[in-house]
Design an enzyme around this catalytic site. Structure first.
Site, mmCIF file in Angstrom:
data_model
loop_
_atom_site.group_PDB
_atom_site.id
_atom_site.type_symbol
_atom_site.label_atom_id
_atom_site.label_comp_id
_atom_site.label_asym_id
_atom_site.label_seq_id
_atom_site.Cartn_x
_atom_site.Cartn_y
_atom_site.Cartn_z
ATOM 1 N N ASP A 26 0.809 -1.226 0.000
ATOM 2 C CA ASP A 26 0.000 0.000 0.000
ATOM 3 C C ASP A 26 0.838 1.270 0.000
ATOM 4 O OD1 ASP A 26 -2.250 -1.653 0.104
ATOM 5 O OD2 ASP A 26 -2.202 -1.708 2.287
ATOM 6 N N GLY A 64 -4.587 -4.405 -3.813
ATOM 7 C CA GLY A 64 -5.575 -3.375 -4.116
ATOM 8 C C GLY A 64 -4.792 -2.143 -4.528
ATOM 9 N N HIS A 65 -4.770 -1.857 -5.827
ATOM 10 C CA HIS A 65 -3.975 -0.736 -6.340
ATOM 11 C C HIS A 65 -4.926 0.373 -6.790
ATOM 12 C CE1 HIS A 65 -0.317 -3.550 -7.178
ATOM 13 N NE2 HIS A 65 -0.716 -3.549 -5.927
HETATM 14 P P1 GDP Z 1 -0.842 0.286 -3.546
HETATM 15 O O1 GDP Z 1 -1.426 -0.991 -3.052
HETATM 16 O O2 GDP Z 1 0.618 0.381 -3.292
HETATM 17 O O3 GDP Z 1 -1.192 0.581 -4.977
HETATM 18 O O4 GDP Z 1 -1.499 1.442 -2.669
HETATM 19 P P2 GDP Z 1 -3.071 1.598 -2.310
HETATM 20 O O5 GDP Z 1 -3.796 2.028 -3.517
HETATM 21 O O6 GDP Z 1 -3.557 0.386 -1.613
HETATM 22 O O7 GDP Z 1 -3.003 2.727 -1.209
HETATM 23 C C1 GDP Z 1 -2.488 3.989 -1.486
HETATM 24 C C2 GDP Z 1 -3.598 5.027 -1.216
HETATM 25 O O8 GDP Z 1 -3.020 6.311 -1.126
HETATM 26 C C3 GDP Z 1 -4.632 5.133 -2.324
HETATM 27 O O9 GDP Z 1 -5.860 5.478 -1.767
HETATM 28 C C4 GDP Z 1 -4.089 6.261 -3.194
HETATM 29 O O10 GDP Z 1 -5.117 6.935 -3.920
HETATM 30 C C5 GDP Z 1 -3.505 7.164 -2.155
HETATM 31 N N1 GDP Z 1 -2.333 7.950 -2.577
HETATM 32 C C6 GDP Z 1 -1.345 7.612 -3.445
HETATM 33 N N2 GDP Z 1 -0.387 8.570 -3.461
HETATM 34 C C7 GDP Z 1 -0.786 9.520 -2.582
HETATM 35 C C8 GDP Z 1 -0.213 10.750 -2.132
HETATM 36 O O11 GDP Z 1 0.880 11.146 -2.521
HETATM 37 N N3 GDP Z 1 -0.917 11.458 -1.196
HETATM 38 C C9 GDP Z 1 -2.123 11.036 -0.702
HETATM 39 N N4 GDP Z 1 -2.723 11.788 0.203
HETATM 40 N N5 GDP Z 1 -2.689 9.892 -1.122
HETATM 41 C C10 GDP Z 1 -2.027 9.131 -2.037
HETATM 42 P P1 IMO Z 2 -0.956 -4.232 -2.212
HETATM 43 O O1 IMO Z 2 -0.500 -4.800 -3.535
HETATM 44 C C1 IMO Z 2 -0.939 -4.624 2.126
HETATM 45 C C2 IMO Z 2 -1.080 -8.703 3.735
HETATM 46 C C3 IMO Z 2 -2.330 -9.128 4.480
HETATM 47 C C4 IMO Z 2 -1.710 -10.069 5.496
HETATM 48 C C5 IMO Z 2 -0.598 -10.761 4.691
HETATM 49 C C6 IMO Z 2 -1.008 -12.107 4.124
HETATM 50 O O2 IMO Z 2 -2.256 -3.510 -2.285
HETATM 51 O O3 IMO Z 2 0.143 -3.459 -1.578
HETATM 52 P P2 IMO Z 2 -2.561 -12.805 2.079
HETATM 53 O O4 IMO Z 2 -4.021 -12.549 1.812
HETATM 54 O O5 IMO Z 2 -1.649 -12.271 1.031
HETATM 55 O O6 IMO Z 2 -2.273 -14.249 2.388
HETATM 56 O O7 IMO Z 2 -2.253 -12.005 3.447
HETATM 57 O O8 IMO Z 2 -0.290 -9.868 3.626
HETATM 58 N N1 IMO Z 2 -1.320 -8.184 2.354
HETATM 59 C C7 IMO Z 2 -1.228 -6.894 2.015
HETATM 60 N N2 IMO Z 2 -0.992 -5.804 2.780
HETATM 61 N N3 IMO Z 2 -1.071 -4.513 0.788
HETATM 62 C C8 IMO Z 2 -1.280 -5.599 0.008
HETATM 63 O O9 IMO Z 2 -1.278 -5.544 -1.329
HETATM 64 C C9 IMO Z 2 -1.406 -6.861 0.620
HETATM 65 N N4 IMO Z 2 -1.634 -8.119 0.176
HETATM 66 C C10 IMO Z 2 -1.552 -8.917 1.243
HETATM 67 O O10 IMO Z 2 -2.981 -8.037 5.082
HETATM 68 O O11 IMO Z 2 -1.086 -9.330 6.513
HETATM 69 MG MG MG Z 3 -2.978 -1.645 -1.828
#
Ligand code: GDP
Ligand code: IMO
Ligand code: MG
Length: 422
Positions: free
Chosen positions: A13, A40-41
């Site tokens: 994340d 979850g991207h």
């Molecule tokens: P990922 O799994 O690495 O793709 O990250 P996620 O999408 O799960 O979580 C990142 C969250 O931060 C999302 O809701 C993005 O829209 C948000 N985000 C990304 N870059 C920034 C930033 O520079 N500032 C803020 N405030 N939010 C951001």
């Molecule tokens: P992105 O790509 C954050 C974590 C789960 C748990 C551990 C194992 O959005 O960064 P799993 O379901 O993979 O067997 O769970 O890994 N986890 C993540 N945490 N971002 C993710 O993906 C994750 N995918 C799995 O919360 O701790």
């Molecule tokens: Mg994510």
């Protein structure tokens, strides 16, 4: 030739989705190499938010082709749902999405076993998407792959053999009712018609593309500290999100990789259980969660939040070979008067030389912090590095020195426009 790997440098994340979206403008192909719909991207375009779980984030750029490699575990329900979501938003997948014949399928019993195990005593805090049980079957050589969808007879036989074993386990070990074999056979034979058009010999496709001079961006899911080999085992995922996983997970050899980009969040978060030395259980932690909207993009769970850990990111840089960094969510720190940065861990009265990946030392280690002044100014509209407040530049300089990397992109908000390139 530009063949880059983009990796999450912490516990996931970090904002990989946003940065892949920014960079994919400059690539011909974006490829996922591990994980599954546990990812979850998030990509925000204007006021619209897209959350992708399986399909690479490059799908939102119409000239980009997207690949799901052999290292990914595919839940066909999640895949079809996502393809429909993409189509309903006016984007096409025909001729743009390529799925490896060797990728493993997540079966209903994988999700069920994942959830049953998580409801027991020994929890990891998984996403419940069946990821662990699917990789178990892969390595036990019992898995069912995308290629099996192409041969009904063998698919049926593999499902029957697997279900005999899984139903036995469900009944005898978990006292759970058995799953209906015929229903699952019907369900999975129907997927064949839908997925057929996407099935591809991915190693040939990607290596030919490289030969033709095309550029590829590998989109890591999760993060280095969730890596099953290099992370905080057993509180990890079941794949290799680190850069090495990209070669195994797609069939592109290491000699073809030209750069490795780390995505680093300006503080630290983690979802699920496991050690987290810089975690904040006080008001500062709640503020990070509120200001950073730190809730899981896949499960909606509140993310655990803490200060930036330079010792951890330095380890991540080492095992991934990170050369440049996109630093995200810097704006989230803007309201703090003081910001702490962890520069090392103390254990039994001594500073540790290397990041410990064993639970005992990690749980016992005490993070050592340095305190930096905050900037207390809104930076979400800043477009140039030079226009950032001096305290912000000071923070950036400090964390890059302590973690040993150079920052080339700074993200100051979720939108495409809130991005500073240096
Ligand atoms: P990922 O799994 O690495 O793709 O990250 P996620 O999408 O799960 O979580 C990142 C969250 O931060 C999302 O809701 C993005 O829209 C948000 N985000 C990304 N870059 C920034 C930033 O520079 N500032 C803020 N405030 N939010 C951001
Ligand atoms: P992105 O790509 C954050 C974590 C789960 C748990 C551990 C194992 O959005 O960064 P799993 O379901 O993979 O067997 O769970 O890994 N986890 C993540 N945490 N971002 C993710 O993906 C994750 N995918 C799995 O919360 O701790
Ligand atoms: Mg994510």
């Amino acid at each position: 030739m530009n063949v880059s790997i983009l990796v999450g440098s912490q516990w996931g994340d970090e904002g990989k989705g946003k940065i892949v979206d920014i960079l994919s403008d400059r690539y011909d192909i974006v490829a996922r190499y591990q994980g599954g719909a546990n990812a979850g991207h998030t990509i925000q375009i204007g006021d619209k938010q897209y959350i992708l779980h399986l399909v690479p984030s490059g799908i939102l750029r119409e000239n980009v082709q997207c690949v799901i490699g052999n290292g990914v575990v595919i839940d066909p329900h999640a895949l079809m749902e996502e393809i429909e979501f993409i189509h309903s938003n006016g984007m096409d997948t025909k001729g743009r999405l390529f799925i490896s014949q060797n990728a493993h399928l997540i079966m209903p019993y994988h999700k069920l076993l994942d959830n049953i195990q998580e409801s027991g005593e020994k929890k990891i805090g998984t996403t419940g998407r069946g990821i662990g049980p699917c990789y178990i079957d892969k390595y036990a050589r019992k898995g069912i792959r995308i290629v099996d969808l192409l041969n009904r007879k063998s698919l049926e036989e593999k499902i029957r053999v697997n279900l005999e074993e899984k139903n036995n386990i469900l009944r005898k070990v978990y006292n759970h009712e058995e799953l209906d074999v015929e229903k699952i056979i019907k369900e999975y034979t129907e997927f064949d018609e839908k997925i057929d058009q996407y099935i591809t010999d991915v190693p040939t496709f990607l290596n030919n593309a490289i030969h033709e001079g095309k550029s590829i961006l590998f989109e890591g899911a999760q993060g280095a500290l969730l890596d099953v080999d290099h992370g905080t085992y057993p509180y990890v995922t079941s794949s290799n999100p680190t850069s090495g996983g990209a070669c195994i997970g797609t069939g592109v050899p290491p000699t073809k990789i030209t750069s490795i980009i780390g995505i680093v969040k300006a503080y630290t978060t983690r979802v699920g259980l496991g050690p987290f030395p810089t975690e904040l259980l006080d008001e500062d932690g709640e503020n990070l969660r509120d200001w950073g909207a730190e809730y899981g993009a896949t499960t909606g769970r509140p993310r655990r939040c803490g200060w930036y850990d330079a010792f951890l990111v330095n380890y991540s840089r080492l095992i991934n070979g990170i050369e440049r960094v996109a630093l995200t969510k810097l704006d989230v720190l803007s309201k703090f008067k003081e910001i702490k940065v962890c520069v090392g861990y103390e254990h039994n009265g001594k500073m540790l030389k290397y990041f410990p990946t064993d639970l005992i030392r990690l749980n016992e280690a005490k993070p050592i912090f340095e305190i930096l002044p905050g900037w207390q100014k809104d930076i979400t509209g800043v477009q140039n590095y030079d226009d950032l407040p001096s305290e912000t530049k000071n923070y950036l300089g400090f964390i890059s020195e302590k973690s040993g990397f150079e920052i080339s992109i700074i993200s100051v908000g979720p939108k495409r426009s809130q991005t500073i390139e240096i």
